[in-house]
Design an enzyme around this catalytic site. Structure first.
Site: not given
Lengths: 376, 376
Positions: B194, B146, B221, B92-95, B271
């Site tokens: 989103q 994101d 989201g 994932d992006s860590g956001g 996931d």
């Protein structure tokens, strides 16, 4: 229970043997992984059987009595069925745990009143009660109820404690002979030699214990803070007195070096939390020495945990990855260290046995005792 | 990365497909076990491969960036080599983690400044930085950076957040095209739709994301507190707009029922921490419903965990024994629940796929959605 000595070493007092129980055989010298609450922490039963190849596990009477309780274990048909292990089990008597874990406790001639470390509830263990509980748990080998002498201990206290242990032993044996295993197979009761670090008390206790002609005999109250030399001295005295033809169990021992030295003195059975508990804290035993995997020196060491290791994590994970898991407090860290360390201990015992049979135990042992204990 | 649709359901929008990556194939619909710090908690890689038969795992950029750090993972040759998984990985992006875990954080047009939840150290994530980090981690599928919209969220905030996400996506794509994977194999960048629970924003976002012609597309989201109906409504709108021929990934979903309903809407990838985290808390998913294994009703239920189960603990341990392990806070409890629940999720996904191919998905799904969510 049968015990057969397959080979006796000519250079030392080491022996290779086979114990036969209702749940299967146990080749000696043997290390028994500690399964406190009926489970070796962080390990599947399948791993204990197939990867570590253990032939026997130890479980704690004190813990199982408090949780889940003997009623549940009786309904399951004994501890071997309750936990799915289905192989030989040894239960201790609970004395040591009451001594080290329980809250307020009161020792008397009759037994011990103690408070559960879980909920403070009050319970009484007497020699008879401990036999009844171990009859319900259904282990193949059960232990007499003893008083564990602290260290250091004055001579007069050690003697008094030993006498109490002997008195309790007679009550244990009497009650054991009047009762039966709850599940139809035979159980063996092992008495325990005490006497702290006093040679004459150890001798006296060993003679008393030997006179009971039990299926096997244990040595308690060692590895509690005394030096390795004193432990070896006491073990040696006792081994010369305990019957040759019966297995000898040195309780709560120990490091790889302690174990090898004790095998040389004639000990057949061991148990200890070192490989599991120290493993969960990041201490790994290997053929080349001891690793503290939390040390920053391993952070970019991508070599395998132990290339010559016999269990799958040894050749599946790197030191750097295991260090990352420990630093990140991941459950997998405890899982890997446990299977690695027990795998190592089992390799050590199997190799010791093979060396005894081959007749090359003494030299190998002297080499290993130094090599295994160095810090990497 | 290739995606092939093997079979499309005629009653619903479900599809059975195959994703081909540099590290192997992934059959869809797929559930990706969450391996936060590069490890699925309480599970050996070997178990993930051989028992659970997972084809892909998810790892978290935020966690791996903080520990062990990209330098260590680069030296290992990427996350698949570092953790020994050697199969497809998605990061994932860590956001989301910055949003939910980190200490003081400051969002701006440029990115986010945040404090590590481990040691309070300050770090900055920008779209470019997050691509660089994911290039270093080396996952086969990486995610755009994101802003995760909270729930509930005012329309005006949801729109602003969506616009920021779109702006960041353009920067991610530009930087992605100017850089290469550190290890020579291709990586795919998935953008994220989103728009909170607002149909027009979801539509607008899906159109923007679809226009990027990425290898696959994600929906973020959702499953953040809204009703299952709203989640399904938003998912349906978005699935109709996202390209048919590319995999669709619904992030952070969900319960067995949520997953089956979303497959019917055209989702291919999932996931969620539910099977692992809830498992560690004693919630077991079975073919007949949900078990809270801590409940006293299981204390003397010696039946197997799940007789029809496909993973070894299902047929090796009893409910009473697992309850004992949970009550005694044993690590093995988490180990058993994790492998059981992931084994169940994988069975559910494999069966869903087989039903799609057979053409009987819709009826089976409707039956399962009720059956799987009842409390036993």
């Amino acid at each position: 229970m049968q015990f057969e000595i397959v080979h006796a070493d000519s250079d030392t007092s080491a022996r290779a043997g086979v114990i036969t129980t209702a749940h299967g055989i146990v080749e000696t010298p043997v290390f028994m992984p500690v399964g406190t609450a009926g489970t070796v922490k962080a390990l599947h039963m399948k791993e204990l059987r197939e990867d570590i190849r253990s032939q026997i596990m130890l479980a704690n009477t004190y813990h199982l009595f408090l949780r889940p309780g003997t009623d549940i274990i009786e309904m399951a048909g004994g501890i071997q069925k309750f936990n799915g292990w289905n192989r030989p089990v040894l239960t201790d008597s609970g004395g040591y745990q009451i001594y080290s874990l329980a809250g307020i406790r009161k020792f008397s001639e009759d037994g011990v009143v103690f408070q559960s470390h879980i909920d403070g509830s009050k319970h009484t263990f007497t020699p008879e009660r401990v036999i009844d509980i171990q009859r319900s748990l259904g282990a193949d080998i059960i232990m007499a109820f003893d008083e564990c002498t602290p260290f250091p201990c004055q001579y007069v206290d050690a003697r008094h404690s030993m006498e109490l242990t002997h008195h309790w032993l007679d009550r244990c044996i009497e009650h054991f002979e009047q009762t039966e295993c709850s599940y139809g197979y035979p159980q063996s009761l092992f008495p325990i030699v005490q006497g702290s670090v006093y040679a004459d008390l150890r001798k006296q206790s060993a003679e008393f214990i030997a006179s009971k002609k039990a299926d096997g005999n244990a040595i308690g109250g060692l590895s509690v803070g005394e030096s390795a030399e004193t432990m070896a001295e006491m073990t040696d005295i006792v081994c010369h007195i305990l019957p040759y033809a019966k297995p000898r169990y040195l309780m709560g021992v120990g490091t790889p070096a302690n174990i090898l030295d004790s095998i040389a003195l004639g000990i057949d059975m061991f148990d200890c939390v070192i490989p599991t508990r120290n493993g969960r804290n990041g201490m790994l035993f290997t053929r080349n020495g001891i690793i503290n995997i939390r040390n920053v020196k391993w952070k970019d060491d991508f070599s395998l945990l132990e290339e010559e290791g016999e269990v799958f994590p040894d050749v599946e994970y790197s030191k750097a990855y295991l260090r990352h898991l420990f630093v990140s407090k991941e459950i997998l860290a405890a899982m890997i260290a446990t299977i690695h360390n027990l795998g190592f201990y089992m390799w050590l015992m199997r190799t010791a046995r093979a060396k005894i049979v081959e007749g090359s135990f003494c030299n190998w042992k002297n080499l290993m005792v130094n090599q295994l204990m160095r810090r990497l």
